[in-house]
Design an enzyme around this catalytic site. Structure first.
Site, short mmCIF file in Angstrom:
data_model
loop_
_atom_site.label_atom_id
_atom_site.label_comp_id
_atom_site.label_asym_id
_atom_site.label_seq_id
_atom_site.Cartn_x
_atom_site.Cartn_y
_atom_site.Cartn_z
N CYS A 153 -3.31 -1.92 3.08
CA CYS A 153 -4.24 -2.14 4.20
C CYS A 153 -5.69 -1.86 3.86
O CYS A 153 -6.58 -2.13 4.67
CB CYS A 153 -3.81 -1.32 5.40
SG CYS A 153 -3.96 0.46 5.16
N CYS A 181 -5.59 2.15 -0.15
CA CYS A 181 -4.23 1.64 0.02
C CYS A 181 -4.19 0.17 -0.37
O CYS A 181 -5.01 -0.63 0.11
CB CYS A 181 -3.78 1.82 1.47
SG CYS A 181 -2.13 1.17 1.80
N CYS A 222 -1.04 2.14 7.58
CA CYS A 222 0.02 1.13 7.57
C CYS A 222 1.41 1.70 7.33
O CYS A 222 2.41 0.98 7.41
CB CYS A 222 -0.28 0.05 6.53
SG CYS A 222 -0.08 0.56 4.81
N CYS A 226 1.31 13.08 -6.55
CA CYS A 226 1.82 12.20 -7.61
C CYS A 226 2.02 10.82 -6.99
O CYS A 226 2.92 10.63 -6.18
CB CYS A 226 3.12 12.78 -8.14
SG CYS A 226 3.78 11.93 -9.56
#
Length: 134
Positions: A43, A40, A88, A115
């Site tokens: 985070c 991510c 997050c 996706c």
């Protein structure tokens, strides 16, 4: 709020915090094929393994499945649901139940195509090279 606006680029903020979508073909992660992990951009938690990435031809990085930190927000849509970071809460993209269309890919086995907006991710190569922001 302000912490996210300081940490993220304008594009990352638009996608992760406001649920936006990047232009197809815009992400450098679209063609990333090296061994590594996709985390991510907000985070840093691991979200996808490189083994589950495949070329869908849609213009966005696609994966057959997510790790446990990927949350599926079920919806009333027949073929898709929203994907969020379980740590997050950032918007990642959508999961479509059309993986069977990619014969010979990991998605064919799972029946799913995650996706993902590349700007929601950071690629962390296994070889220790520099991370690549989507």
């Amino acid at each position: 709020p302000k912490q996210w606006a300081r940490k993220l680029s304008a594009t990352q903020y638009e996608i992760l915090r406001l649920g936006g979508t990047e232009r197809p073909g815009a992400s450098p992660l679209l063609l990333e094929k090296r061994p590594g992990m996709f985390a991510c951009a907000g985070c840093g938690v691991p979200l996808y393994k490189h083994e589950d990435k495949f070329g869908s031809g849609t213009g966005w990085p696609s994966f057959a499945r997510g790790l446990s930190n990927v949350e599926i927000q079920e919806s009333d849509y027949l073929y898709s649901s929203e994907l969020r970071c379980g740590s997050c809460g950032g918007h990642l993209g959508d999961v479509f139940r059309d993986g069977f269309l990619w014969i010979g890919s990991p998605a064919f086995q799972t029946g799913q195509r995650h996706c993902i907006d590349g700007a929601a991710l950071v690629f962390v190569p296994d070889n220790g090279e520099a991370q690549v922001r989507g």
